[in-house]
Design a protein around this motif. Structure first.
Motif, PDB file in Angstrom:
ATOM      1  N   MET A   1      -0.400  -2.478   3.401  1.00  0.00           N
ATOM      2  CA  MET A   1       0.657  -2.324   2.352  1.00  0.00           C
ATOM      3  C   MET A   1       0.438  -1.065   1.416  1.00  0.00           C
ATOM      4  N   GLY A   2       1.253  -0.256   1.230  1.00  0.00           N
ATOM      5  CA  GLY A   2       0.951   0.771   0.362  1.00  0.00           C
ATOM      6  C   GLY A   2       0.966   0.265  -1.037  1.00  0.00           C
ATOM      7  N   HIS A   3       0.326   1.072  -2.082  1.00  0.00           N
ATOM      8  CA  HIS A   3       0.478   0.513  -3.423  1.00  0.00           C
ATOM      9  C   HIS A   3       0.571   1.778  -4.354  1.00  0.00           C
ATOM     10  N   GLY A   4       1.605   1.888  -5.290  1.00  0.00           N
ATOM     11  CA  GLY A   4       1.922   2.786  -6.322  1.00  0.00           C
ATOM     12  C   GLY A   4       0.923   2.500  -7.452  1.00  0.00           C
ATOM     13  N   GLU A   5       1.684   2.987  -8.476  1.00  0.00           N
ATOM     14  CA  GLU A   5       0.799   2.823  -9.826  1.00  0.00           C
ATOM     15  C   GLU A   5       0.757   1.086  -9.973  1.00  0.00           C
ATOM     16  N   SER A   6      -0.539   0.783 -11.015  1.00  0.00           N
ATOM     17  CA  SER A   6      -0.758  -0.444 -11.327  1.00  0.00           C
ATOM     18  C   SER A   6       0.387  -0.989 -11.847  1.00  0.00           C
ATOM     19  N   ARG A   7       1.080  -2.280 -11.702  1.00  0.00           N
ATOM     20  CA  ARG A   7       2.061  -3.047 -12.237  1.00  0.00           C
ATOM     21  C   ARG A   7       1.842  -4.638 -11.964  1.00  0.00           C
ATOM     22  N   ALA A   8       2.327  -5.271 -13.083  1.00  0.00           N
ATOM     23  CA  ALA A   8       2.353  -6.693 -13.174  1.00  0.00           C
ATOM     24  C   ALA A   8       2.898  -7.210 -11.514  1.00  0.00           C
ATOM     25  N   PRO A   9       2.264  -8.214 -11.052  1.00  0.00           N
ATOM     26  CA  PRO A   9       2.918  -8.632  -9.521  1.00  0.00           C
ATOM     27  C   PRO A   9       4.134  -9.352 -10.080  1.00  0.00           C
ATOM     28  N   ASN A  10       4.883  -9.693  -8.944  1.00  0.00           N
ATOM     29  CA  ASN A  10       6.266 -10.173  -9.138  1.00  0.00           C
ATOM     30  C   ASN A  10       6.091 -11.683  -8.744  1.00  0.00           C
ATOM     31  N   ARG A  11       7.065 -12.452  -8.727  1.00  0.00           N
ATOM     32  CA  ARG A  11       7.228 -14.013  -8.561  1.00  0.00           C
ATOM     33  C   ARG A  11       6.385 -14.312  -7.237  1.00  0.00           C
ATOM     34  N   LEU A  12       6.322 -13.524  -6.309  1.00  0.00           N
ATOM     35  CA  LEU A  12       5.862 -13.656  -5.065  1.00  0.00           C
ATOM     36  C   LEU A  12       4.370 -14.209  -5.114  1.00  0.00           C
ATOM     37  N   ASP A 327      -0.591  -4.387  13.626  1.00  0.00           N
ATOM     38  CA  ASP A 327      -1.236  -3.038  12.907  1.00  0.00           C
ATOM     39  C   ASP A 327      -2.666  -3.502  12.483  1.00  0.00           C
ATOM     40  N   SER A 328      -3.470  -2.435  12.325  1.00  0.00           N
ATOM     41  CA  SER A 328      -4.754  -2.428  11.937  1.00  0.00           C
ATOM     42  C   SER A 328      -5.130  -0.821  11.549  1.00  0.00           C
ATOM     43  N   ALA A 329      -6.423  -0.895  10.652  1.00  0.00           N
ATOM     44  CA  ALA A 329      -6.629   0.469  10.489  1.00  0.00           C
ATOM     45  C   ALA A 329      -7.704   1.147  11.340  1.00  0.00           C
ATOM     46  N   PRO A 330      -7.397   2.296  11.942  1.00  0.00           N
ATOM     47  CA  PRO A 330      -8.599   2.951  13.059  1.00  0.00           C
ATOM     48  C   PRO A 330      -9.679   3.007  12.263  1.00  0.00           C
ATOM     49  N   ASP A 331     -10.100   2.992  11.010  1.00  0.00           N
ATOM     50  CA  ASP A 331     -11.609   3.018  10.538  1.00  0.00           C
ATOM     51  C   ASP A 331     -11.702   2.413   9.354  1.00  0.00           C
ATOM     52  N   SER A 332     -12.899   1.930   8.810  1.00  0.00           N
ATOM     53  CA  SER A 332     -13.012   1.286   7.542  1.00  0.00           C
ATOM     54  C   SER A 332     -12.947   2.099   6.586  1.00  0.00           C
ATOM     55  N   ALA A 333     -13.189   3.469   6.543  1.00  0.00           N
ATOM     56  CA  ALA A 333     -13.043   4.384   5.518  1.00  0.00           C
ATOM     57  C   ALA A 333     -11.659   4.446   4.910  1.00  0.00           C
ATOM     58  N   HIS A 334     -10.756   4.367   5.544  1.00  0.00           N
ATOM     59  CA  HIS A 334      -9.172   4.145   5.154  1.00  0.00           C
ATOM     60  C   HIS A 334      -8.565   3.071   5.738  1.00  0.00           C
ATOM     61  N   PRO A 335      -8.835   1.573   4.952  1.00  0.00           N
ATOM     62  CA  PRO A 335      -8.430   0.491   5.439  1.00  0.00           C
ATOM     63  C   PRO A 335      -6.652   0.365   5.184  1.00  0.00           C
ATOM     64  N   GLU A 336      -6.203   1.299   4.244  1.00  0.00           N
ATOM     65  CA  GLU A 336      -4.786   1.219   3.874  1.00  0.00           C
ATOM     66  C   GLU A 336      -3.877   1.997   5.250  1.00  0.00           C
ATOM     67  N   GLU A 337      -4.623   2.714   5.866  1.00  0.00           N
ATOM     68  CA  GLU A 337      -3.937   3.600   6.821  1.00  0.00           C
ATOM     69  C   GLU A 337      -3.776   2.988   8.029  1.00  0.00           C
ATOM     70  N   LYS A 338      -2.863   2.077   8.141  1.00  0.00           N
ATOM     71  CA  LYS A 338      -2.737   1.108   9.393  1.00  0.00           C
ATOM     72  C   LYS A 338      -1.795   1.798  10.442  1.00  0.00           C
ATOM     73  N   SER A 339      -2.135   1.461  11.681  1.00  0.00           N
ATOM     74  CA  SER A 339      -1.259   1.914  12.517  1.00  0.00           C
ATOM     75  C   SER A 339      -1.106   0.769  13.891  1.00  0.00           C
ATOM     76  N   GLU A 340      -0.244   0.944  14.593  1.00  0.00           N
ATOM     77  CA  GLU A 340       0.151  -0.335  15.528  1.00  0.00           C
ATOM     78  C   GLU A 340      -0.975  -0.060  16.754  1.00  0.00           C
ATOM     79  N   GLY A 341      -1.435  -1.192  16.854  1.00  0.00           N
ATOM     80  CA  GLY A 341      -2.502  -1.290  18.076  1.00  0.00           C
ATOM     81  C   GLY A 341      -3.577  -0.467  17.874  1.00  0.00           C
ATOM     82  N   ALA A 342      -4.098  -0.137  16.723  1.00  0.00           N
ATOM     83  CA  ALA A 342      -5.514   0.445  16.571  1.00  0.00           C
ATOM     84  C   ALA A 342      -6.526  -0.232  16.918  1.00  0.00           C
ATOM     85  N   PHE A 343      -6.682  -1.416  16.860  1.00  0.00           N
ATOM     86  CA  PHE A 343      -7.730  -2.269  17.139  1.00  0.00           C
ATOM     87  C   PHE A 343      -7.828  -2.331  18.742  1.00  0.00           C
ATOM     88  N   TYR A 344      -6.853  -2.129  19.592  1.00  0.00           N
ATOM     89  CA  TYR A 344      -6.987  -2.360  21.061  1.00  0.00           C
ATOM     90  C   TYR A 344      -6.880  -0.972  21.681  1.00  0.00           C
TER      91      TYR A 344
END
Length: 710
Positions: A1-12, A327-344
């Motif tokens: 999940m990408g994140h923008g600026e800091s904000r209060a979480p919603n009801r979820l 989806d998963s991240a190809p490397d631990s340096a950029h955990p937010e940069e996920k792509s489909e099947g990267a782990f496999y």
């Protein structure tokens, strides 16, 4: 999940669902499904935007990143709509209802599901994934939101009228009274088999074009067709599909288990989610194929699935988690940069570096690894230079090519898998959806219990027992009502028909694996609850939701066997099995009414209802009732059971009648067993077929000969 600026979480942020929690930091003012959102929509007279998905869904992640994390889109949603998020795995009833609308409107469905409702929750527009901007002649999500917001302001009356007509049409479709009762016979089974034959892909197995789903209950139905008619075509279709799936990239050759579906005809490149229900249903079918053929390939496929599930999806409490992400991240340096099947995925050079040049080349040849990647099509170049492991050449072909003995090749491949698996463990693992769902656990309990008998594995038996004990202790309320989901210490959400049907299915198999009467008692009690809560008395058949469930705009029903069998299909088989185990005729009568109620739909296109046809196959018979009388620790009993489970007898039920107090307990549940005791102090087997009983035997060879007559 990408994140923008800091904000209060919603009801979820207050929810338990991993999917809802993934969206807790979106700028969209999300509400969970419930009265707070409904009241806001009515009070402010705003339409509802309903977004349904699940936490391991690739395109759900894409739509979140593109649209729900976009401040401009969020502003439009927050201003003009009440936005509601639903986890389809938590609320299959809500998903079923609105998926029916989208399927009827567009002819296709899937997730993310995007539906627009009036404040009264009646649908008027919907689709699946929408791109953020207009693209390829299709309106983008932003355009759709603005158009619908404008239409609501200027044409509210017409939209409301349309939504009421749509809802009425859905109600009439679901409430179709029986036009006529069509007698479902062996011919119905035959026509389904022929229909599957016409769609069979003789080159690669499976049915129809890509994408291809495992749908192994279809294969289990074909195995029953083979048994009924000794039809070699049915067995050949099932075997070809099971072999190609296990050799293909749909199967994880390093970590075990199967992915959700194949994007190509060859089972090569998968959609890389791993779902608990797929593992459960596939394991059962591979075990059945092993019983028929005695081919160890199928036994290994089942063991491989169980190894994955027990290692990666088992909770500390003993029950099983729902899924792993695509989806998963190809490397631990950029955990937010996920792509489909990267782990496999693997580059060929990686494999050569890990295994060495000589062994790496042999391994790559066997598993179809190429320098430029092995995807058959890759329009977006997402798989450039990357490989999915699949068996391109047999061990014999590999041995011949590399001029080695087959056993040498097997050693290189086995060591290679272990070393790559160890290397893979260093990667960031895909997100785990750690919800415990009763229905999916019920399917796995069934398969583990069955597997414990077929493969003679106490480990599988105890794993099934632990999961069942956890569910019975933590997800059954004091009043006996079954709940649907457990996570983070909390059991919640009323159980649906699938929870009851699938858990009963698992408990019956667990009784037959353990002969612990608690499980048979629980199955019978839950079946009573299932009939009380879900049975439609007026016409017969089952609703998906209980009569005590929160009201939806209409009460959904489901008989189509999709990727997961329909609850009513499994319920029908449960009722038949319990009827034979307890000789309570009322259970079987309900199954007969269910068959009559939906007979005209089944008769039109029987191949679309394979799980229901498995129940029909049982109902038509012949079916067998076996009672084993003796001491549980007697080696002769274990010998008899070993002989029994070497045979493919899908339409059997098995009771164990011990002496003394336990025997009396069994007789209270199954009175017909009262007269079936040990003969001459030895373990004795009583075999009945279609209510006609043979002479009892306590000789293993006689028992074997008897089974071979069925």
């Amino acid at each position: 999940m990408g994140h923008g600026e800091s904000r209060a979480p919603n009801r979820l942020s207050r929810e338990k669902s991993p999917y809802l929690l993934q969206h807790a930091d979106n700028p969209v003012d999300w509400y969970p499904w419930g009265e707070e959102a409904f009241q806001k929509a009515k009070k402010e007279n705003k339409p509802i935007f309903l977004s349904i998905g699940y936490s391991t869904c690739h395109w759900c992640h894409v739509m979140e990143e593109e649209s729900f994390e976009n401040a401009e889109v969020a502003k439009i949603l927050n201003e003009h709509f009440v936005a509601i998020k639903v986890d389809r795995e938590e609320r299959p009833d809500v998903d079923n209802l609105y998926m029916s609308f989208v399927m009827a409107m567009s002819g296709s469905g899937g997730w993310p599901l995007s539906v627009f409702l009036t404040p009264e929750r009646k649908p008027f527009f919907g689709g699946t994934y929408f791109p953020p901007e207009d693209r390829w002649g299709r309106a983008g999500f932003k355009t759709i939101l603005l158009q619908l917001a404008s239409a609501w302001k200027t044409q509210e009356g017409a939209i409301v009228q349309s939504s009421e007509a749509i809802t009425q049409a859905l109600r009439e479709h679901g409430d179709r009274s029986v036009d006529q009762v069509v007698k479902l016979t062996e011919d119905t089974l035959k026509r389904a088999t022929e229909g599957l034959g016409s769609q069979f892909d003789s080159h690669f197995g499976g049915f129809g074009p890509a994408p291809k789903f495992p749908r192994s209950h279809t294969l289990s139905f074909l195995l029953r067709s083979w048994r009924r008619w000794k039809d070699p075509e049915s067995l050949a279709m099932a075997e070809k599909t099971l072999q190609e799936m296990a050799k293909g990239g749909l199967h994880d050759h390093l970590g075990g288990g199967f992915h959700r579906y194949s994007t190509d005809r060859q089972w090569r490149i998968s959609h890389f989610e791993k779902m608990l229900y797929d593992q459960a249903i596939l394991a059962k079918t591979y075990l059945e194929a092993y019983q028929i053929t005695k081919n160890a390939f199928y036994a290994e496929a089942a063991r491989d699935i169980f190894a994955y599930v027990l290692r990666e999806l088992r909770s500390p409490e003993g029950a099983f988690y729902s899924a792993e992400d695509a989806d998963s991240a190809p490397d631990s340096a950029h955990p937010e940069e996920k792509s489909e099947g990267a782990f496999y995925l693997w580059r060929k050079q990686e494999i050569l570096d890990i295994l060495g040049e000589e062994k790496g080349e042999l391994f790559s040849f066997h598993y179809g690894v190429l320098p430029n990647g092995n995807a058959l099509t890759d329009p977006h170049e997402a798989l450039k230079d990357k490989n999915v492991l699949y068996i391109a050449y047999s061990a014999e072909e590999t041995a011949k090519t590399f001029q080695k003995r087959p056993e040498e090749v097997e050693t290189v491949l086995s060591e290679g898998r272990k070393r790559l698996f160890a290397e893979q463990k260093k990667r960031l693992r895909p997100h785990l959806d750690d919800k415990i769902l009763v229905d999916w656990n019920g399917l796995l309990i069934s398969s583990l219990a069955f597997g414990s008998r077929v493969l003679r594995s106490p480990e599988y038996r105890e794993a099934a027992r632990s999961a069942a004990d956890f569910i019975l202790a933590r997800l059954v309320r004091k009043d006996g009502r079954l709940l649907h989901r457990y996570r983070d210490g909390e059991a919640g959400i009323l159980g649906t028909l699938e929870d009851y049907a699938f858990l009963i299915h698992g408990l019956i198999d667990l009784y037959e694996a353990t002969f612990d009467l608690r499980y048979l008692e629980s199955a019978k009690k839950l079946a009573g609850g299932m009939l009380e809560l879900f049975w439609e008395e007026a016409e017969g058949g089952f609703f998906l939701t209980g009569k005590d469930a929160p009201e939806l705009v209409l009460r959904p029903k489901e008989i189509y066997d999709g990727a997961i069998p329909a609850g009513s299909s499994v319920a029908a088989l449960d009722l038949l099995r319990l009827g034979r185990l307890t000789m309570d005729r009322s259970f079987e009568e309900k199954a007969e009414i269910l068959f009559d109620r939906i007979s005209s739909q089944i008769a039109q296109a029987p191949m679309h209802y394979p799980q229901l046809l498995i129940a029909l196959d049982f109902a038509i018979g012949p079916s067998q009732e076996l009672v084993l009388a003796g001491e549980q620790r007697d080696p002769a009993l274990q010998e008899m059971l070993q002989i029994l489970y070497e045979h493919f007898l899908p339409n059997k039920v098995v009771l164990f009648h011990p002496p003394g107090e336990q025997g009396e307990h069994l007789e209270s549940l199954a009175p017909f067993a009262a007269s079936q005791h040990q003969v001459d102090g030895k373990t004795t087997v009583y075999v009945c077929e279609n209510y006609v009983c043979r002479l009892p035997t306590n000789e293993p060879e006689d028992f074997k000969r008897l089974l071979e007559q069925f």
